[in-house]
Design a protein around this motif. Structure first.
Motif, PDB file in Angstrom:
ATOM      1  N   LYS A  13       0.834  -1.213   0.000  1.00 46.93           N
ATOM      2  CA  LYS A  13       0.000   0.000   0.000  1.00 46.93           C
ATOM      3  C   LYS A  13       0.865   1.258   0.000  1.00 46.93           C
ATOM      4  N   ILE A  14       2.094   1.124   0.471  1.00 48.54           N
ATOM      5  CA  ILE A  14       2.981   2.303   0.527  1.00 48.54           C
ATOM      6  C   ILE A  14       3.653   2.452  -0.836  1.00 48.54           C
ATOM      7  N   THR A  15       3.371   3.565  -1.493  1.00 41.96           N
ATOM      8  CA  THR A  15       4.000   3.838  -2.793  1.00 41.96           C
ATOM      9  C   THR A  15       4.852   5.101  -2.648  1.00 41.96           C
ATOM     10  N   LEU A  16       5.678   5.345  -3.663  1.00 43.14           N
ATOM     11  CA  LEU A  16       6.526   6.539  -3.646  1.00 43.14           C
ATOM     12  C   LEU A  16       5.657   7.805  -3.585  1.00 43.14           C
ATOM     13  N   GLU A  17       4.552   7.779  -4.330  1.00 40.45           N
ATOM     14  CA  GLU A  17       3.659   8.940  -4.345  1.00 40.45           C
ATOM     15  C   GLU A  17       3.076   9.200  -2.945  1.00 40.45           C
ATOM     16  N   LYS A  18       2.693   8.140  -2.266  1.00 40.57           N
ATOM     17  CA  LYS A  18       2.130   8.325  -0.915  1.00 40.57           C
ATOM     18  C   LYS A  18       3.200   8.809   0.060  1.00 40.57           C
ATOM     19  N   VAL A  19       4.453   8.407  -0.165  1.00 39.66           N
ATOM     20  CA  VAL A  19       5.548   8.908   0.696  1.00 39.66           C
ATOM     21  C   VAL A  19       5.680  10.423   0.472  1.00 39.66           C
ATOM     22  N   MET A  20       5.536  10.834  -0.775  1.00 39.99           N
ATOM     23  CA  MET A  20       5.620  12.269  -1.067  1.00 39.99           C
ATOM     24  C   MET A  20       4.506  13.026  -0.338  1.00 39.99           C
ATOM     25  N   TRP A  21       3.268  12.483  -0.417  1.00 39.56           N
ATOM     26  CA  TRP A  21       2.151  13.161   0.258  1.00 39.56           C
ATOM     27  C   TRP A  21       2.326  13.150   1.772  1.00 39.56           C
ATOM     28  N   ALA A  22       2.917  12.090   2.280  1.00 37.16           N
ATOM     29  CA  ALA A  22       3.158  12.008   3.727  1.00 37.16           C
ATOM     30  C   ALA A  22       4.059  13.161   4.162  1.00 37.16           C
ATOM     31  N   LEU A  23       5.096  13.425   3.368  1.00 29.53           N
ATOM     32  CA  LEU A  23       6.045  14.489   3.712  1.00 29.53           C
ATOM     33  C   LEU A  23       5.456  15.869   3.431  1.00 29.53           C
ATOM     34  N   GLU A  24       4.687  15.971   2.367  1.00 33.42           N
ATOM     35  CA  GLU A  24       4.079  17.257   1.990  1.00 33.42           C
ATOM     36  C   GLU A  24       3.059  17.693   3.059  1.00 33.42           C
ATOM     37  N   ASP A  25       2.162  16.786   3.425  1.00 35.76           N
ATOM     38  CA  ASP A  25       1.046  17.130   4.321  1.00 35.76           C
ATOM     39  C   ASP A  25       1.253  16.654   5.755  1.00 35.76           C
TER      40      ASP A  25
END
Ligand code: 13P
Length: 310
Positions: free
Chosen positions: A272-284
């Motif tokens: 479920k953890i993708t690179l895109e979700k890691v980006m959103w995790a750091l962004e938000d």
């Protein structure tokens, strides 16, 4: 834009955001390759717990499943712990609730509770000492021999420990990992026939553990498998665990060949953890994982005892 260019820019964004947030990215060996490749640390459950605790970073992004983020939050209550997808759960951790453990403890007064780290914080809070697949045996051996032990929740890891320590009274909870039970003995027998020189490395969560244990050259944690593959002079390996580990094995061992014992042993929660979700995790700064103080204090005592053992 080509797929590669998109991927590159996403990776760059993640790295820039990581710097801006002063964060570290900690990933498990079963994560997608794209996630492992941007992590500051990739390892097993024990290594992740230790790295997060030792890191000076104030924000830790846990690329793994929920109990791993909870463990980080328990060990580092002053830090911000993020998981990029709250639905990254763990079937094994779901196998026992705190109420079930409390009831089992009542049936065995005086027993020592050993919990695999694949448990919720509430279960850890009722635990005497935690363990991972890499230190389960050492943890059990640290307990006086005459003490009864309640081992939760993985019956396969527990039965492996029990086989090494036959004199002890170890009661097993009937839990298992839905991914590791997909690994069956018959394909392993065939793989061994097809690749007679291959070394067979197996994770103790495997559902085929009892049937295939005699065939295994080594039973190891995910980091143990990585280390052994590097050190061994063998050129071929049969790997019985979640298939995400093949990314690191192939990357770090050019010239060696790795055959998964079951190609279908893929954990959809880990993925479920993708690179895109890691980006959103750091962004938000999402999704924050916290553990109530009273629960965390008790759970920390059980985790600290484990970390001290190694
Ligand atoms: P280790 O990485 O600690 O061997 O354990 C794997 C695991 O339990 C992931 O759910």
């Amino acid at each position: 834009m080509s797929g590669t260019a998109t991927e590159l820019s996403l990776k760059d964004k993640v790295l820039a955001l990581k710097k801006k947030r002063g964060a570290v990215i900690v990933a498990h060996n079963y994560q997608l390759g794209e996630v492992q490749d941007i992590a500051d640390y990739v390892g097993d459950s024990l290594g992740m717990a230790r790295f997060g605790q030792a890191s000076a970073a104030q924000t830790i992004v846990i690329c793994g499943v929920h109990f791993m983020a909870e463990s980080a939050a328990i060990l580092s209550p002053e830090k911000t712990v993020l998981i990029p997808d709250l639905e990254a759960g763990c079937s094994l951790a779901e196998c026992i609730t705190a109420d079930q453990l409390a009831a089992w403890k009542k049936e065995h007064p005086g027993a020592v509770v050993v919990s695999y780290v694949n448990t919720t914080a509430a279960v850890k809070a009722l635990t005497d000492i935690c363990c991972t697949s890499s230190n389960a045996l050492k943890v059990v051996q640290s307990i006086p021999e005459d003490k009864e032990i309640l081992f939760v929740p993985d019956m396969y890891l527990g039965s492996w420990v029990r086989m090494q320590e036959p004199k002890r009274k170890i009661h097993l909870w009937n839990g298992s990992c839905h991914t590791h039970v997909r690994i069956k003995p018959e394909p392993i027998v065939q793989l061994k026939k097809d690749h007679p020189k291959a070394e067979f490395l197996m994770h103790p969560e495997c559902g085929c553990l009892t049937a295939s244990m005699g065939l295994a050259d080594k039973i190891l944690s995910t980091d143990g498998i990585i280390k052994r593959a590097k050190e061994s002079s063998a050129k071929e390996f049969i790997i019985a665990t979640e298939v995400g580990i093949l990314h690191r094995l192939n990357k770090e061992n050019p010239g060696k060949t790795f055959y998964p014992a079951a190609a279908e042993a893929s954990c959809e929660f880990m993925k479920k953890i993708t690179l895109e979700k890691v980006m959103w995790a750091l962004e938000d700064l999402q999704y924050k994982v916290t553990v109530p103080k009273a629960t965390a204090d008790k759970a920390r005592a059980a985790l600290d005892k484990m970390v001290a053992i190694g």
